[in-house]
Design a protein around this motif. Structure first.
Motif, PDB file in Angstrom:
ATOM      1  N   GLN A   1       1.040  -1.184   0.020  1.00  0.00           N
ATOM      2  CA  GLN A   1       0.004  -0.018   0.121  1.00  0.00           C
ATOM      3  C   GLN A   1       0.941   1.299   0.057  1.00  0.00           C
ATOM      4  O   GLN A   1       1.585   1.537   0.947  1.00  0.00           O
ATOM      5  N   ALA A   2       0.685   2.221  -1.137  1.00  0.00           N
ATOM      6  CA  ALA A   2       1.532   3.175  -1.229  1.00  0.00           C
ATOM      7  C   ALA A   2       0.674   4.461  -0.552  1.00  0.00           C
ATOM      8  O   ALA A   2      -0.610   4.273  -0.473  1.00  0.00           O
ATOM      9  N   PRO A   3       1.487   5.239  -0.337  1.00  0.00           N
ATOM     10  CA  PRO A   3       0.526   6.583   0.434  1.00  0.00           C
ATOM     11  C   PRO A   3      -0.583   7.098  -0.561  1.00  0.00           C
ATOM     12  O   PRO A   3      -0.147   7.376  -1.645  1.00  0.00           O
ATOM     13  N   GLY A   4      -1.692   7.144  -0.051  1.00  0.00           N
ATOM     14  CA  GLY A   4      -2.777   7.507  -0.749  1.00  0.00           C
ATOM     15  C   GLY A   4      -3.661   6.584  -1.791  1.00  0.00           C
ATOM     16  O   GLY A   4      -4.391   7.054  -2.486  1.00  0.00           O
ATOM     17  N   LYS A   5      -3.003   5.542  -1.739  1.00  0.00           N
ATOM     18  CA  LYS A   5      -3.413   4.425  -2.670  1.00  0.00           C
ATOM     19  C   LYS A   5      -3.973   3.191  -1.947  1.00  0.00           C
ATOM     20  O   LYS A   5      -3.647   3.215  -0.622  1.00  0.00           O
TER      21      LYS A   5
ATOM     22  N   PRO B   1      11.001   4.151  -7.821  1.00  0.00           N
ATOM     23  CA  PRO B   1      10.352   5.122  -6.827  1.00  0.00           C
ATOM     24  C   PRO B   1       9.053   4.581  -6.415  1.00  0.00           C
ATOM     25  O   PRO B   1       8.461   4.760  -5.397  1.00  0.00           O
ATOM     26  N   GLU B   2       8.333   4.290  -7.683  1.00  0.00           N
ATOM     27  CA  GLU B   2       7.018   3.805  -7.368  1.00  0.00           C
ATOM     28  C   GLU B   2       6.674   2.469  -6.890  1.00  0.00           C
ATOM     29  O   GLU B   2       5.494   2.322  -6.550  1.00  0.00           O
TER      30      GLU B   2
ATOM     31  N   VAL C   1      12.035   3.808  -1.734  1.00  0.00           N
ATOM     32  CA  VAL C   1      13.147   3.937  -3.150  1.00  0.00           C
ATOM     33  C   VAL C   1      12.994   5.304  -3.320  1.00  0.00           C
ATOM     34  O   VAL C   1      12.406   5.898  -3.997  1.00  0.00           O
ATOM     35  N   SER C   2      14.612   5.810  -3.395  1.00  0.00           N
ATOM     36  CA  SER C   2      14.703   7.310  -3.500  1.00  0.00           C
ATOM     37  C   SER C   2      15.375   7.070  -5.203  1.00  0.00           C
ATOM     38  O   SER C   2      15.898   6.232  -5.528  1.00  0.00           O
ATOM     39  N   SER C   3      15.056   8.351  -5.944  1.00  0.00           N
ATOM     40  CA  SER C   3      15.347   8.444  -7.169  1.00  0.00           C
ATOM     41  C   SER C   3      16.535   9.109  -7.310  1.00  0.00           C
ATOM     42  O   SER C   3      17.222   9.583  -6.514  1.00  0.00           O
TER      43      SER C   3
END
Length: 113
Positions: A39-43, A87-88, A111-113
């Motif tokens: 679960q990603a933020p806001g998703k 990052p995604e 994950v940083s870009s």
């Protein structure tokens, strides 16, 4: 009492790798179908990968070819090897027993870009 405990999350640069592990107790692990969700933020939570008791696996289109789910029935563990991270892929990752409908507490992957 069914318990799932995840480990292995962390911060990694894009293109890097992480390995998540989940230790299960309180279930006949070898008979359980297991999965990783995220679960990603806001998703909404989404299915990442599943591994069935017989060893068959399937993956979300977004991770196929980069992630590998595996299980060790002798150790009652399920793992998720994540390569070529993007990052995604940043999210909280959850280990799930599909048969017991039990979720772990989650482990953060960033994950940083």
């Amino acid at each position: 009492q069914v318990q799932l405990v995840e480990s292995g999350g962390g911060l990694v640069q894009a293109g890097g790798s992480l390995r998540l592990s989940c230790a299960a107790s309180g279930i006949i692990f070898s008979a359980n179908n297991m999965a990783w969700y995220r679960q990603a933020p806001g998703k909404q939570r989404e299915l990442v990968a599943r591994i069935f008791s017989g060893g068959t696996t399937n993956y979300a289109n977004s991770v196929r070819g980069r992630f590998t789910i595996s299980r060790d029935n002798a150790k009652s563990t399920v793992s998720l090897q994540m390569n070529s991270l993007k990052p995604e892929d940043t999210a909280v990752y959850y280990c799930v027993s599909l048969d017991a409908n039990v979720w772990g507490q989650g482990t953060q992957v960033a994950v940083s870009s």
